[in-house]
Design a protein around this motif. Structure first.
Motif, PDB file in Angstrom:
ATOM      1  N   ASP A 164      16.689  16.660   2.747  1.00  0.00           N
ATOM      2  CA  ASP A 164      16.115  16.730   4.095  1.00  0.00           C
ATOM      3  C   ASP A 164      15.319  15.444   4.307  1.00  0.00           C
ATOM      4  OD1 ASP A 164      14.414  17.296   6.356  1.00  0.00           O
ATOM      5  OD2 ASP A 164      14.644  19.437   5.961  1.00  0.00           O
ATOM      6  N   ASN A 165      15.495  14.782   5.451  1.00  0.00           N
ATOM      7  CA  ASN A 165      14.772  13.523   5.644  1.00  0.00           C
ATOM      8  C   ASN A 165      13.929  13.482   6.917  1.00  0.00           C
ATOM      9  OD1 ASN A 165      16.551  13.018   7.770  1.00  0.00           O
ATOM     10  ND2 ASN A 165      17.129  10.980   7.039  1.00  0.00           N
ATOM     11  N   ILE A 166      13.617  14.637   7.495  1.00  0.00           N
ATOM     12  CA  ILE A 166      12.857  14.603   8.743  1.00  0.00           C
ATOM     13  C   ILE A 166      11.469  14.002   8.534  1.00  0.00           C
ATOM     14  CG2 ILE A 166      11.928  16.959   8.546  1.00  0.00           C
ATOM     15  CD1 ILE A 166      12.302  17.176  11.619  1.00  0.00           C
ATOM     16  N   MET A 167      10.808  14.303   7.407  1.00  0.00           N
ATOM     17  CA  MET A 167       9.468  13.768   7.192  1.00  0.00           C
ATOM     18  C   MET A 167       9.496  12.289   6.832  1.00  0.00           C
ATOM     19  SD  MET A 167       7.570  16.120   8.193  1.00  0.00           S
ATOM     20  CE  MET A 167       6.045  15.243   7.901  1.00  0.00           C
ATOM     21  N   LEU A 168      10.588  11.824   6.284  1.00  0.00           N
ATOM     22  CA  LEU A 168      10.734  10.385   6.064  1.00  0.00           C
ATOM     23  C   LEU A 168      10.750   9.661   7.404  1.00  0.00           C
ATOM     24  CD1 LEU A 168      11.284   7.812   4.509  1.00  0.00           C
ATOM     25  CD2 LEU A 168      13.666   8.535   4.224  1.00  0.00           C
ATOM     26  N   GLN A 169      11.444  10.217   8.372  1.00  0.00           N
ATOM     27  CA  GLN A 169      11.481   9.604   9.694  1.00  0.00           C
ATOM     28  C   GLN A 169      10.102   9.654  10.357  1.00  0.00           C
ATOM     29  OE1 GLN A 169      14.965   9.735  12.018  1.00  0.00           O
ATOM     30  NE2 GLN A 169      16.127  10.929  10.532  1.00  0.00           N
ATOM     31  N   THR A 212       0.826  -1.206   0.000  1.00  0.00           N
ATOM     32  CA  THR A 212       0.000   0.000   0.000  1.00  0.00           C
ATOM     33  C   THR A 212       0.861   1.257   0.000  1.00  0.00           C
ATOM     34  OG1 THR A 212      -1.753  -1.126   1.225  1.00  0.00           O
ATOM     35  CG2 THR A 212      -1.756   1.270   1.297  1.00  0.00           C
ATOM     36  N   ALA A 213       0.537   2.199  -0.867  1.00  0.00           N
ATOM     37  CA  ALA A 213       1.283   3.451  -0.940  1.00  0.00           C
ATOM     38  C   ALA A 213       1.032   4.312   0.296  1.00  0.00           C
ATOM     39  CB  ALA A 213       0.892   4.221  -2.193  1.00  0.00           C
ATOM     40  N   PHE A 214       2.114   4.666   0.972  1.00  0.00           N
ATOM     41  CA  PHE A 214       2.103   5.574   2.120  1.00  0.00           C
ATOM     42  C   PHE A 214       2.999   6.736   1.705  1.00  0.00           C
ATOM     43  CE2 PHE A 214       3.053   7.144   6.354  1.00  0.00           C
ATOM     44  CZ  PHE A 214       1.930   6.829   7.114  1.00  0.00           C
ATOM     45  N   THR A 215       2.389   7.829   1.278  1.00  0.00           N
ATOM     46  CA  THR A 215       3.146   8.886   0.607  1.00  0.00           C
ATOM     47  C   THR A 215       3.714   9.910   1.588  1.00  0.00           C
ATOM     48  OG1 THR A 215       1.218  10.312   0.248  1.00  0.00           O
ATOM     49  CG2 THR A 215       1.673   8.637  -1.417  1.00  0.00           C
ATOM     50  N   VAL A 216       4.859  10.468   1.222  1.00  0.00           N
ATOM     51  CA  VAL A 216       5.495  11.499   2.040  1.00  0.00           C
ATOM     52  C   VAL A 216       6.308  12.427   1.144  1.00  0.00           C
ATOM     53  CG1 VAL A 216       7.416   9.920   2.539  1.00  0.00           C
ATOM     54  CG2 VAL A 216       7.112  11.951   3.941  1.00  0.00           C
ATOM     55  N   VAL A 217       6.252  13.707   1.442  1.00  0.00           N
ATOM     56  CA  VAL A 217       7.045  14.696   0.715  1.00  0.00           C
ATOM     57  C   VAL A 217       8.149  15.213   1.623  1.00  0.00           C
ATOM     58  CG1 VAL A 217       7.053  16.947  -0.415  1.00  0.00           C
ATOM     59  CG2 VAL A 217       5.112  15.400  -0.739  1.00  0.00           C
ATOM     60  N   CYS A 218       9.381  15.038   1.167  1.00  0.00           N
ATOM     61  CA  CYS A 218      10.543  15.593   1.866  1.00  0.00           C
ATOM     62  C   CYS A 218      11.114  16.743   1.039  1.00  0.00           C
ATOM     63  CB  CYS A 218      11.628  14.530   2.034  1.00  0.00           C
ATOM     64  SG  CYS A 218      11.244  13.208   3.186  1.00  0.00           S
ATOM     65  N   HIS A 219      11.562  17.767   1.715  1.00  0.00           N
ATOM     66  CA  HIS A 219      12.279  18.819   0.998  1.00  0.00           C
ATOM     67  C   HIS A 219      13.605  18.241   0.503  1.00  0.00           C
ATOM     68  CE1 HIS A 219       9.948  22.574   1.985  1.00  0.00           C
ATOM     69  NE2 HIS A 219       9.320  21.644   2.677  1.00  0.00           N
ATOM     70  N   PRO A 220      14.147  18.798  -0.578  1.00  0.00           N
ATOM     71  CA  PRO A 220      15.420  18.287  -1.090  1.00  0.00           C
ATOM     72  C   PRO A 220      16.506  18.269  -0.012  1.00  0.00           C
ATOM     73  CG  PRO A 220      14.429  19.781  -2.677  1.00  0.00           C
ATOM     74  CD  PRO A 220      13.612  19.874  -1.434  1.00  0.00           C
TER      75      PRO A 220
END
Length: 223
Positions: free
Chosen positions: A63-68, A53-61
């Motif tokens: 930058d990985n805080i939203m990935l975490q 299942t797709a669990f989408t997230v946008v990270c700024h270039p």
């Protein structure tokens, strides 16, 4: 603004498993030659494959805080689809891969970069990325989790089903999963018939019924 949406509709797990039995190429063709992501997004190991299942997230270039953040909220079976501006920075490595495995996440697909690729391969966690890069990232900028996004040339909605293998990645709309399963089954059966006919000596012109098409186009052969 709510940054993290946790409640998304997911396809039935059994249906996801049935779809996952087919290759990304077969699914793409069977559902009408649609859903193929940018061909530059490839597995870091050709033996890696997944369907979830797709669990989408946008990270700024870079930058990985939203990935975490996304890893912290994703559910078992989810696939992290990470849009990060097609930047070659190592936003994901073996430490976060272990976090994903511990949480039962199925895979990560990103248009950004990853590193520690040897350790991730040894771990066996499927990672599909546009870049492999050792450059580090920061943890600064917030972004949306589980909002529709344009990724790899496709629109992906949270809850869509994502399949990836050595040839690439394809997206299937959540409400079209059963259609994609049925169409993929029919395509596989047809291709098996074609292969048997080839083994018995028929040519692609015969199997694909190309004689009239080629005649109409004016094909000439020196016989």
């Amino acid at each position: 603004m709510v940054h993290v949406t946790t409640k998304i509709d997911r396809a039935d797990k059994a249906a996801i498993d049935r779809l996952g039995a087919y290759s990304a190429a077969t699914i793409h063709e069977a559902q009408g030659r649609k859903g193929a992501l940018d061909s530059g997004i490839k597995p870091i190991d050709r033996d890696m494959s997944f369907c979830g299942t797709a669990f989408t997230v946008v990270c700024h270039p870079r930058d990985n805080i939203m990935l975490q953040v996304a890893i912290s909220y994703a559910q078992p079976g989810d696939v992290l689809v990470v849009s990060s501006g097609d930047q070659p920075a190592g936003q994901f490595g073996d430490v976060l891969a272990n976090a994903c495995v511990a949480r039962g996440i199925s895979a990560l697909v990103t248009d950004g970069g990853v590193r520690d690729s040897r350790e991730i391969r040894e771990l066996g966690f499927p990672v599909f990325s546009k870049h492999v890069c050792i450059e580090g990232t920061v943890k600064e900028s917030l972004g949306p989790v589980n909002q529709p996004l344009v990724f790899g040339g496709q629109i992906i909605y949270p809850g869509d089903v994502i399949k990836g293998d050595c040839d690439g990645v394809v997206v299937v709309r959540r409400d079209e999963v059963q259609f994609a399963i049925d169409a993929s089954r029919e395509r596989d059966a047809a291709e098996a018939t074609y292969i048997e006919r080839y083994k018995k000596g028929e040519t692609p012109i015969q199997v694909s019924n190309l004689a009239q098409v080629l005649e109409a186009k004016g094909l000439t052969v020196d016989q």
